[in-house]
Design an enzyme around this catalytic site. Sequence first.
Site, PDB file in Angstrom:
ATOM      1  N   MET A  27      34.305  58.064  67.725  1.00 36.32           N
ATOM      2  CA  MET A  27      34.875  59.031  69.525  1.00 36.32           C
ATOM      3  C   MET A  27      34.980  60.263  68.223  1.00 36.32           C
ATOM      4  SD  MET A  27      34.027  57.458  72.914  1.00 36.32           S
ATOM      5  CE  MET A  27      35.972  56.977  72.609  1.00 36.32           C
ATOM      6  N   LEU A  30      39.777  60.957  64.628  1.00 41.02           N
ATOM      7  CA  LEU A  30      40.205  59.916  63.413  1.00 41.02           C
ATOM      8  C   LEU A  30      41.361  59.562  62.330  1.00 41.02           C
ATOM      9  CD1 LEU A  30      37.264  61.502  61.482  1.00 41.02           C
ATOM     10  CD2 LEU A  30      36.420  59.178  63.344  1.00 41.02           C
ATOM     11  N   HIS A  31      41.452  58.392  62.389  1.00 42.57           N
ATOM     12  CA  HIS A  31      42.835  57.603  61.628  1.00 42.57           C
ATOM     13  C   HIS A  31      42.205  56.697  60.645  1.00 42.57           C
ATOM     14  CE1 HIS A  31      42.194  53.882  64.562  1.00 42.57           C
ATOM     15  NE2 HIS A  31      41.640  55.147  65.254  1.00 42.57           N
ATOM     16  N   HIS A  34      39.318  54.193  61.603  1.00 43.87           N
ATOM     17  CA  HIS A  34      37.671  54.336  61.197  1.00 43.87           C
ATOM     18  C   HIS A  34      37.925  54.519  59.713  1.00 43.87           C
ATOM     19  CE1 HIS A  34      39.608  56.634  65.202  1.00 43.87           C
ATOM     20  NE2 HIS A  34      38.042  56.020  65.667  1.00 43.87           N
ATOM     21  N   GLN A  58      30.849  55.691  78.984  1.00 41.86           N
ATOM     22  CA  GLN A  58      31.395  54.343  78.248  1.00 41.86           C
ATOM     23  C   GLN A  58      32.497  54.198  79.418  1.00 41.86           C
ATOM     24  OE1 GLN A  58      31.772  54.786  74.299  1.00 41.86           O
ATOM     25  NE2 GLN A  58      33.288  54.021  74.282  1.00 41.86           N
ATOM     26  N   GLN A 145      37.522  45.353  64.887  1.00 42.31           N
ATOM     27  CA  GLN A 145      37.753  44.417  64.909  1.00 42.31           C
ATOM     28  C   GLN A 145      38.841  43.932  66.197  1.00 42.31           C
ATOM     29  OE1 GLN A 145      39.406  40.238  63.334  1.00 42.31           O
ATOM     30  NE2 GLN A 145      40.760  40.111  64.705  1.00 42.31           N
ATOM     31  N   ASP A 147      38.296  46.268  68.786  1.00 44.45           N
ATOM     32  CA  ASP A 147      37.221  46.043  70.000  1.00 44.45           C
ATOM     33  C   ASP A 147      36.944  45.227  70.201  1.00 44.45           C
ATOM     34  OD1 ASP A 147      38.468  48.510  70.935  1.00 44.45           O
ATOM     35  OD2 ASP A 147      37.669  49.039  68.962  1.00 44.45           O
ATOM     36  N   SER A 182      44.843  53.217  67.201  1.00 43.32           N
ATOM     37  CA  SER A 182      44.276  53.970  67.908  1.00 43.32           C
ATOM     38  C   SER A 182      44.793  55.631  68.329  1.00 43.32           C
ATOM     39  CB  SER A 182      44.823  53.282  69.854  1.00 43.32           C
ATOM     40  OG  SER A 182      43.300  54.225  71.128  1.00 43.32           O
ATOM     41  N   ARG A 184      43.976  56.674  71.409  1.00 47.53           N
ATOM     42  CA  ARG A 184      44.791  56.691  72.323  1.00 47.53           C
ATOM     43  C   ARG A 184      46.518  56.101  72.360  1.00 47.53           C
ATOM     44  NH1 ARG A 184      40.274  54.018  75.243  1.00 47.53           N
ATOM     45  NH2 ARG A 184      39.334  55.291  76.299  1.00 47.53           N
TER      46      ARG A 184
HETATM   47  P1  AMP Z   1      36.499  54.788  68.949  1.00 47.90           P
HETATM   48  O1  AMP Z   1      36.607  55.918  67.601  1.00 47.90           O
HETATM   49  O2  AMP Z   1      37.686  54.472  69.350  1.00 47.90           O
HETATM   50  O3  AMP Z   1      35.217  54.562  69.296  1.00 47.90           O
HETATM   51  O4  AMP Z   1      36.792  53.784  67.481  1.00 47.90           O
HETATM   52  C1  AMP Z   1      35.371  53.485  66.500  1.00 47.90           C
HETATM   53  C2  AMP Z   1      35.353  52.907  66.016  1.00 47.90           C
HETATM   54  O5  AMP Z   1      36.446  52.180  65.088  1.00 47.90           O
HETATM   55  C3  AMP Z   1      35.303  50.944  66.302  1.00 47.90           C
HETATM   56  O6  AMP Z   1      33.958  49.927  65.799  1.00 47.90           O
HETATM   57  C4  AMP Z   1      36.218  50.644  66.652  1.00 47.90           C
HETATM   58  O7  AMP Z   1      36.545  49.376  66.888  1.00 47.90           O
HETATM   59  C5  AMP Z   1      37.063  51.375  65.297  1.00 47.90           C
HETATM   60  N1  AMP Z   1      38.623  50.900  65.248  1.00 47.90           N
HETATM   61  C6  AMP Z   1      39.570  51.168  65.631  1.00 47.90           C
HETATM   62  N2  AMP Z   1      40.535  51.011  65.661  1.00 47.90           N
HETATM   63  C7  AMP Z   1      41.062  51.271  64.696  1.00 47.90           C
HETATM   64  C8  AMP Z   1      41.534  49.926  63.700  1.00 47.90           C
HETATM   65  N3  AMP Z   1      43.031  50.144  64.976  1.00 47.90           N
HETATM   66  N4  AMP Z   1      41.485  49.148  62.553  1.00 47.90           N
HETATM   67  C9  AMP Z   1      39.959  48.806  62.782  1.00 47.90           C
HETATM   68  N5  AMP Z   1      39.220  49.375  62.942  1.00 47.90           N
HETATM   69  C10 AMP Z   1      38.787  50.164  64.368  1.00 47.90           C
END
Ligand code: AMP
Length: 278
Positions: A27, A30-31, A34, A58, A145, A147, A182, A184
């Site tokens: 989404m 990015l960190h 990602h 979602q 992991q 999520d 995250s 968030r």
């Molecule tokens: P999101 O942008 O939050 O929907 O996350 C996209 C993908 O990145 C999902 O598969 C998340 O599980 C993964 N993700 C989010 N935070 C982390 C993290 N701290 N470490 C590894 N993967 C992550």
Amino acid sequence: MRIIETISEWEAIRKANFRSWGLIPTMGFLHDGHLSLIRRACSESEGAIVSIFINPTQFGKGEDFTQYPRAIDSDLEALQREGVDVVFVPSVEEMYPLGFDTLVVPGALSTCLEGKSRPNHLAGVATVVCKLFSIFRPDQAYFGQKDFQQYLVIDRLSRDLNLGVKVVLGETIRSSDGLALSSRNSYLSHSERHAATALYQALTKARNLYTNGITNCRDLKKAMMAIIDLEHLVALDYLSIGHPDSMIELEVIEAGAIISIAAWVGSTRLIDNIYLSE
Ligand code: AMP
């Protein structure tokens, strides 16, 4: 790097490139969490596709869909640096055109934890990921992991609907004090950011007790609660010690477990988990 906004642009790329593709749905904002998935996809696939889409289906009513952080320019710069081949940045209308009327509803795996606290969340995730799998037909797709329940749901989805996508789990990337990265986390104030470390502290407390022979889940949860209760800025949503294949709650850990936590830190809801091996 190609930046595309429509499915038909992808079709042209796919036809011109006979290679193995890895997809990383995100989404945006990015960190390093990602980026670790992206690096893995780049090393394991010939072509890497990143999608950036804040998926409305979602998010529940009153959740943070409209406030969700965005940083498309710096995201694209980071993806260019990583050597990503294709970035998919669709509009909501591209993904959900007028008349869209289908929902992919996961089964038992989505009835607990996130599925219980955020009704329809996992169905929204399953729907958008199913669409991304159908659009891109990747060989592999990468999920974090952090999520974990989402990963299980998507892995099940790929198998159940014969989508033919290998669903790969990447480790959770954390900041130096243990907080899982995250998007968030950007909502947290200075004091909330400090308080948020209680989630990982509670998880590591349980892991240490388990390593020292405590396998009774009630005792482990009690020790975790003691840590959460110390932080007045943290309000627990759920604590779970479940079977790593089904998330079904365990009374005693016999052959590994996934310990999951969800909590409100001020008005920000965070989740985290750790895996305990046998
Ligand atoms: P999101 O942008 O939050 O929907 O996350 C996209 C993908 O990145 C999902 O598969 C998340 O599980 C993964 N993700 C989010 N935070 C982390 C993290 N701290 N470490 C590894 N993967 C992550």
